[in-house]
Design a protein around this motif. Structure first.
Motif, PDB file in Angstrom:
ATOM      1  N   ALA A  86       3.545  10.384 -54.946  1.00  9.79           N
ATOM      2  CA  ALA A  86       4.259  10.007 -54.560  1.00  9.79           C
ATOM      3  C   ALA A  86       4.349  10.713 -53.084  1.00  9.79           C
ATOM      4  N   PHE A  87       3.888  12.845 -53.837  1.00  9.36           N
ATOM      5  CA  PHE A  87       3.019  13.368 -52.857  1.00  9.36           C
ATOM      6  C   PHE A  87       1.784  12.703 -51.540  1.00  9.36           C
ATOM      7  N   TYR A  88       0.742  12.674 -52.056  1.00  6.07           N
ATOM      8  CA  TYR A  88      -0.137  12.392 -51.997  1.00  6.07           C
ATOM      9  C   TYR A  88      -0.387  11.139 -51.017  1.00  6.07           C
ATOM     10  N   MET A  89       0.563  10.200 -51.572  1.00  7.06           N
ATOM     11  CA  MET A  89       0.411   8.987 -51.092  1.00  7.06           C
ATOM     12  C   MET A  89       1.686   8.951 -49.316  1.00  7.06           C
ATOM     13  N   PHE A  90       2.892   9.926 -49.337  1.00  3.21           N
ATOM     14  CA  PHE A  90       3.359  10.021 -48.319  1.00  3.21           C
ATOM     15  C   PHE A  90       2.406  11.349 -47.039  1.00  3.21           C
ATOM     16  N   ARG A  91       2.157  12.249 -47.627  1.00  4.13           N
ATOM     17  CA  ARG A  91       0.744  12.439 -47.126  1.00  4.13           C
ATOM     18  C   ARG A  91      -0.061  11.676 -46.295  1.00  4.13           C
ATOM     19  N   LEU A  92      -0.986  11.290 -46.447  1.00  2.00           N
ATOM     20  CA  LEU A  92      -1.282   9.876 -45.927  1.00  2.00           C
ATOM     21  C   LEU A  92      -0.786   9.086 -44.782  1.00  2.00           C
ATOM     22  N   VAL A  93       0.580   8.509 -45.367  1.00  2.00           N
ATOM     23  CA  VAL A  93       0.962   7.904 -44.222  1.00  2.00           C
ATOM     24  C   VAL A  93       1.335   8.604 -43.657  1.00  2.00           C
ATOM     25  N   PHE A  94       1.955   9.981 -43.475  1.00  2.00           N
ATOM     26  CA  PHE A  94       2.177  11.311 -42.015  1.00  2.00           C
ATOM     27  C   PHE A  94       1.316  11.702 -41.575  1.00  2.00           C
ATOM     28  N   LEU A  95       0.089  11.360 -42.324  1.00  2.00           N
ATOM     29  CA  LEU A  95      -0.909  12.242 -41.726  1.00  2.00           C
ATOM     30  C   LEU A  95      -1.311  11.046 -40.650  1.00  2.00           C
ATOM     31  N   THR A  96      -2.075   9.987 -41.031  1.00  2.00           N
ATOM     32  CA  THR A  96      -2.010   8.570 -40.438  1.00  2.00           C
ATOM     33  C   THR A  96      -1.871   8.310 -39.454  1.00  2.00           C
ATOM     34  N   PHE A  97       0.187   7.849 -39.566  1.00  2.00           N
ATOM     35  CA  PHE A  97       0.691   7.574 -38.616  1.00  2.00           C
ATOM     36  C   PHE A  97       1.526   7.817 -38.189  1.00  2.00           C
ATOM     37  N   PHE A  98       2.218   9.629 -38.575  1.00  2.00           N
ATOM     38  CA  PHE A  98       3.209   9.668 -37.316  1.00  2.00           C
ATOM     39  C   PHE A  98       2.554  11.328 -36.866  1.00  2.00           C
ATOM     40  N   GLY A  99       3.650  11.745 -36.505  1.00  2.00           N
ATOM     41  CA  GLY A  99       3.179  12.632 -36.027  1.00  2.00           C
ATOM     42  C   GLY A  99       1.886  13.362 -34.666  1.00  2.00           C
ATOM     43  N   GLU A 100       1.183  13.632 -33.949  1.00  2.00           N
ATOM     44  CA  GLU A 100       0.335  14.078 -32.648  1.00  2.00           C
ATOM     45  C   GLU A 100      -0.836  13.153 -32.818  1.00  2.00           C
ATOM     46  N   SER A 101      -0.986  12.716 -31.946  1.00  2.00           N
ATOM     47  CA  SER A 101      -2.277  11.842 -32.082  1.00  2.00           C
ATOM     48  C   SER A 101      -3.229  13.045 -32.170  1.00  2.00           C
ATOM     49  N   ARG A 102      -4.294  13.466 -33.402  1.00  7.50           N
ATOM     50  CA  ARG A 102      -5.549  14.091 -33.558  1.00  7.50           C
ATOM     51  C   ARG A 102      -6.938  13.062 -33.197  1.00  7.50           C
ATOM     52  N   MET A 103      -6.512  12.037 -32.700  1.00  5.29           N
ATOM     53  CA  MET A 103      -7.231  11.362 -32.547  1.00  5.29           C
ATOM     54  C   MET A 103      -8.953  11.903 -31.317  1.00  5.29           C
ATOM     55  N   ASP A 104      -9.725  11.619 -31.735  1.00  2.00           N
ATOM     56  CA  ASP A 104     -10.971  11.301 -30.358  1.00  2.00           C
ATOM     57  C   ASP A 104     -10.388  10.667 -29.476  1.00  2.00           C
ATOM     58  N   PRO A 105     -10.492  11.799 -28.069  1.00  4.62           N
ATOM     59  CA  PRO A 105      -9.585  10.366 -26.611  1.00  4.62           C
ATOM     60  C   PRO A 105     -10.501   8.848 -27.044  1.00  4.62           C
ATOM     61  N   GLU A 106     -11.734   9.356 -27.048  1.00  2.41           N
ATOM     62  CA  GLU A 106     -11.934   8.356 -26.913  1.00  2.41           C
ATOM     63  C   GLU A 106     -12.289   6.749 -27.759  1.00  2.41           C
ATOM     64  N   VAL A 107     -12.199   7.232 -28.811  1.00  5.15           N
ATOM     65  CA  VAL A 107     -11.726   6.683 -30.517  1.00  5.15           C
ATOM     66  C   VAL A 107      -9.909   5.837 -29.821  1.00  5.15           C
ATOM     67  N   GLU A 108      -8.888   6.575 -29.506  1.00  3.45           N
ATOM     68  CA  GLU A 108      -7.890   6.241 -28.990  1.00  3.45           C
ATOM     69  C   GLU A 108      -7.812   5.663 -28.151  1.00  3.45           C
ATOM     70  N   LYS A 109      -8.840   4.766 -26.955  1.00  5.61           N
ATOM     71  CA  LYS A 109      -8.519   4.333 -26.018  1.00  5.61           C
ATOM     72  C   LYS A 109      -8.710   3.151 -26.584  1.00  5.61           C
ATOM     73  N   HIS A 110      -9.783   3.340 -27.545  1.00  5.10           N
ATOM     74  CA  HIS A 110     -10.083   1.594 -28.101  1.00  5.10           C
ATOM     75  C   HIS A 110      -9.513   1.100 -29.431  1.00  5.10           C
ATOM     76  N   ALA A 111      -8.278   1.943 -29.818  1.00  6.11           N
ATOM     77  CA  ALA A 111      -7.426   1.660 -31.033  1.00  6.11           C
ATOM     78  C   ALA A 111      -6.735   0.570 -31.201  1.00  6.11           C
ATOM     79  N   HIS A 112      -6.722  -0.939 -31.542  1.00  9.10           N
ATOM     80  CA  HIS A 112      -6.716  -1.686 -31.550  1.00  9.10           C
ATOM     81  C   HIS A 112      -5.882  -2.519 -32.388  1.00  9.10           C
ATOM     82  N   GLU A 113      -5.443  -3.274 -32.589  1.00  7.19           N
ATOM     83  CA  GLU A 113      -4.194  -3.844 -33.878  1.00  7.19           C
ATOM     84  C   GLU A 113      -5.429  -5.352 -34.777  1.00  7.19           C
TER      85      GLU A 113
END
Lengths: 100, 673
Positions: free
Chosen positions: B454-481
């Motif tokens: 439960a701990f590491y799975m929620f770590r994964l979800v929090f790191l990936t989907f929540f919080g501030e974006s730590r993405m490369d701005p170039e990558v973030e521009k292209h982020a799409h569903e």
């Protein structure tokens, strides 16, 4: 009547002279002649045996050998001439390219 | 046609094989020339891609439909008549060894066939979207269809040998697909690692098959298991023999299903395309070991020592790989260690005799873990190939469908009540506590591992989907569903992850546990005949069961809470902890240095040995014989050549001497006689 062994002795002597000629002489022409002598030695034996046994096969075989000898002489002499034109010699001791 | 649709059972593996043939022809005769000609440039999608994109999922979908109809037909039979065997053709006939190629559909193989074709179909559809930028599009689907064929052969075979063919076939496809991007050194290395680790285990299966044939005189499941009680009574099948067979089978299972000590290949297998990780390295192939153990349950139950080994290895693997998952930063590697850990649960269940629970968890795991991998693939797709969770964050708003579905899967794997993972995992926990083979220690380890999960799975979800974006701005521009071909399979799998467990709600919660009834004909006659009561009809109080359930949920909630605290509230804390215990962090971060240990303890040794053999045995001994023979001939020739002096008179003399000798010999012989 001459005994059959006398013919065979003659045959052996002719054959022996031929052999000595082939082994001892250096001139290719003489060697060819010696080969003919050996063949004729054998012919004597064939004819004598055929006559003694009353079988014509002996004579027939002698003619066969003569034919082959004639062909051999033709080919051998042709080779000899070609060889002489190339090397300007008929001494067999000079012709020893074919070795390792 | 007395069996109706069941007579068409052979279509289930045959349809993917048809896909292999068709797509293989396209790959060879259309794609290869095209790629060789284009050599890099990618102007417009050639027409054959559309054909491949249709054929590959269609054959698997059709196989699913046929399998579903077959299973429904099977379900309409009475419970004790639910074993259908279809002999296709005589395969091997050598002396007393008779192995026909036959298929067997029974409750166990029907669960497997449905999971494999169902999840496989969704992943094929997903792949069409995910691999849309891939150049070797047809080659990919050839491998994927070939995998489906091999996997269905594995689960539907009616004997060990045909199962082994499928077993090796999936191993081959796994190798081909891990190394799909073979220009990349790490990918091709990972493929080789997976293949070799699997081969070690396969050796065990092979020897086990020899022993089975030697003991039972047959390799077909029905014959072997029917003979078990008889041979047991007559003393032929001793406990020692059963232990040997089952331990060797289990060795094969540790290779295929990534358990200690052979688990090391699975995390590296993430080098393959993500749908492959979902299909082969999460949902289907890696569960083949569990299936085989469950299939051979009649033998395993005769060997209490093996059962203990299986349970302990399963429990230890579950907690060991869960702890590695805590520190991984690559999103797919977290999921890979999670898979190893979940497979550990399944083996724990097998080891305590709860085969039904193992297969139940296998099924729910196939749903939620395939979903998690596909979700991570969708994230990676959105981020143009980024896999490092440290460079994600705040993705919720960019990929809403992916987020919602993955969150559902995370809740399921964490064991939140009501979702599929809860029922299956809790069944395993309960059995590991209450079964005659179980113990409170096993329960404690498994429950702790559940908390870590439960701990590491929620770590994964929090790191990936929540919080501030730590993405490369170039990558973030292209982020799409992702396109619908990817989101629709995600949605369906999400529904299955939520509801898939409802067919196995335990009696204590007021459910009918349909799943257990369905599988009962496979496992329960075994339990009656076996030396030990299998899936444990031991009666504990329901309060205890409910209490333990509540406790495990509480542990899972603690894990979630801790993850929330560390990755949402005090985001600086994880780094501080890592600094406070640098050695511990380092060891866990480097996966306990197991790879390095194997490198030192096994691989180095083998390399040294091989080098030694090469330099001593091969270079000196073998080459010595070959070169010696050549030297002998050369030396003899050197002597003999002197005979050819070139003097014709000499030759004539030799001829004469030979003739004289010959004639002399003949004369001598005639005189003597």
């Amino acid at each position: 009547m001459i005994a059959p062994s006398a013919y065979l002795l003659l045959s052996a002597i002719l054959f022996g002279i031929g052999v000595v000629g082939v082994v001892a002489r250096k001139n290719v022409l003489i060697i060819l002649m010696s080969v003919e002598l050996m063949l004729n030695g054998v012919n004597v034996a064939f004819v004598a045996a055929g006559s003694y046994l009353g079988d014509a096969a002996g004579g027939v075989f002698a003619f066969m050998v003569m034919t082959v000898a004639a062909a051999e002489a033709a080919v051998g002499l042709a080779l000899l001439i070609a060889l002489y034109r190339l090397k300007e010699t008929v001494d067999i001791t000079e012709l020893k390219v074919l070795k390792w | 046609m007395v069996n109706g649709i069941l007579d068409y059972l052979w279509l289930v593996p045959a349809l993917p094989l048809l896909g292999v043939v068709l797509n293989g022809a396209i790959a060879l005769f259309a794609e290869r020339p095209f790629l060789l000609k284009e050599a890099g440039s990618h102007h417009e999608a050639p027409a054959y891609r559309k054909l491949v994109a249709f054929i590959a999922p269609a054959v698997v979908g059709a196989a699913f439909v046929v399998a579903l109809l077959c299973v429904l037909s099977l379900a309409s039979r009475p419970a004790d008549g639910r074993t259908f065997v279809q002999i296709l053709f005589p395969w091997i006939q050598a002396g007393s060894l008779l192995v026909p190629a036959g298929l067997q559909l029974d409750p166990l193989s029907s669960v497997m066939a449905l999971v494999v074709t169902g999840v496989g179909f969704l992943i094929h559809v997903y792949s069409v979207g995910y691999m849309s930028h891939e150049r070797a599009f047809a080659r990919y689907f050839v491998y994927l269809n070939l995998f489906m064929f091999a996997m269905l052969t594995l689960v539907l075979a009616n004997n060990y040998l045909l199962m082994f063919v499928g077993w090796e076939g999936v191993g081959l496809c796994s190798y081909l697909l891990i190394g799909f991007w073979y220009e990349k050194q790490s990918a091709s290395d990972a493929g080789k690692k997976a293949f070799i680790a699997n081969r070690i285990g396969d050796f065990g299966v092979l020897v086990a098959m020899f022993l089975v044939f030697w003991t039972f005189g047959s390799l077909s499941y029905t014959e072997v298991f029917a003979k078990v009680p008889l041979l047991r009574e007559s003393g032929v099948l001793t406990t020692g023999l059963a232990t040997a067979i089952t331990l060797l089978l289990f060795l094969g299972a540790t290779g295929k299903s990534a358990q200690i000590p052979l688990y090391v290949w699975l995390p590296d297998a993430m080098e393959g395309p993500t749908p492959v990780s979902a299909l082969i390295h999460a949902a289907t192939m890696v569960t083949a070991g569990v299936y085989m153990v469950a299939r051979s349950s009649a033998l395993f139950l005769l060997a209490p020592d093996t059962m203990m080994v299986v349970a302990v290895i399963g429990a230890v693997t579950a907690i060991f790989s869960a702890t590695i998952g805590i520190c991984q930063t690559d999103i797919k590697r977290v999921l890979a260690y999670s898979t190893v850990s979940q497979l550990g649960y399944m083996f724990l269940a097998c080891g305590v005799g709860a085969f039904t629970a193992a297969i139940f968890h296998l099924m729910t795991h196939a749903f939620f873990k395939a979903l998690l991998f596909l979700g991570s693939g969708s994230v990676i797709h959105a981020l143009s190939g980024e896999q490092d969770m440290r460079k994600m964050g705040g993705l919720k708003k960019y990929v809403p469908v992916t987020f919602v579905t993955m969150f559902a899967a995370t809740l399921a794997i964490a064991g939140i009540p009501g979702l599929s993972g809860f029922f299956s995992k809790d069944e395993i926990l309960w059995q590991s506590f209450s079964s005659t083979h179980g113990s409170p220690a096993l329960w404690a380890i498994a429950a702790l591992a559940a908390g870590i999960t439960a701990f590491y799975m929620f770590r994964l979800v929090f790191l990936t989907f929540f919080g501030e974006s730590r993405m490369d701005p170039e990558v973030e521009k292209h982020a799409h569903e992702s396109p619908w071909t990817m989101t629709v399979p995600l949605t369906i799998l999400a529904l299955l992850s939520i509801a898939g467990g409802w067919i196995g709600i335990p009696a204590v919660l007021g459910g009918g546990n349909l799943f257990e009834h369905w599988l009962a004909p496979v496992f329960h006659p075994v339990a009656a005949a076996g030396a030990h009561g299998a899936a444990a009809e031991v009666h504990h109080s329901t309060t205890l069961e409910i209490g333990l359930m509540a406790l495990s949920v509480a542990i899972a909630l603690c894990g979630i809470g801790l993850a929330y605290f560390l990755y949402r509230v005090r985001t600086g804390k994880p780094a501080e902890i890592a600094k406070a215990w640098p050695t511990l962090y380092d060891v866990v971060y480097h996966k306990y240095y197991i790879d390095e240990f194997y490198e030192w303890a096994v691989i180095r040794r083998i390399v040294n040995w091989s080098t030694g053999l090469w330099q001593m045995f091969d270079a000196l001994f073998i080459d010595g014989i070959v070169n010696g023979a050549a030297d002998l001939v050369r030396a003899a020739g050197d002597r003999v050549r002197r005979l050819q002096g070139g003097v014709v008179g000499g030759y004539a003399f030799s001829l004469l001497a030979g003739a004289v000798l010959l004639v002399g010999y003949i004369l001598y012989r005639s005189v003597v006689q």
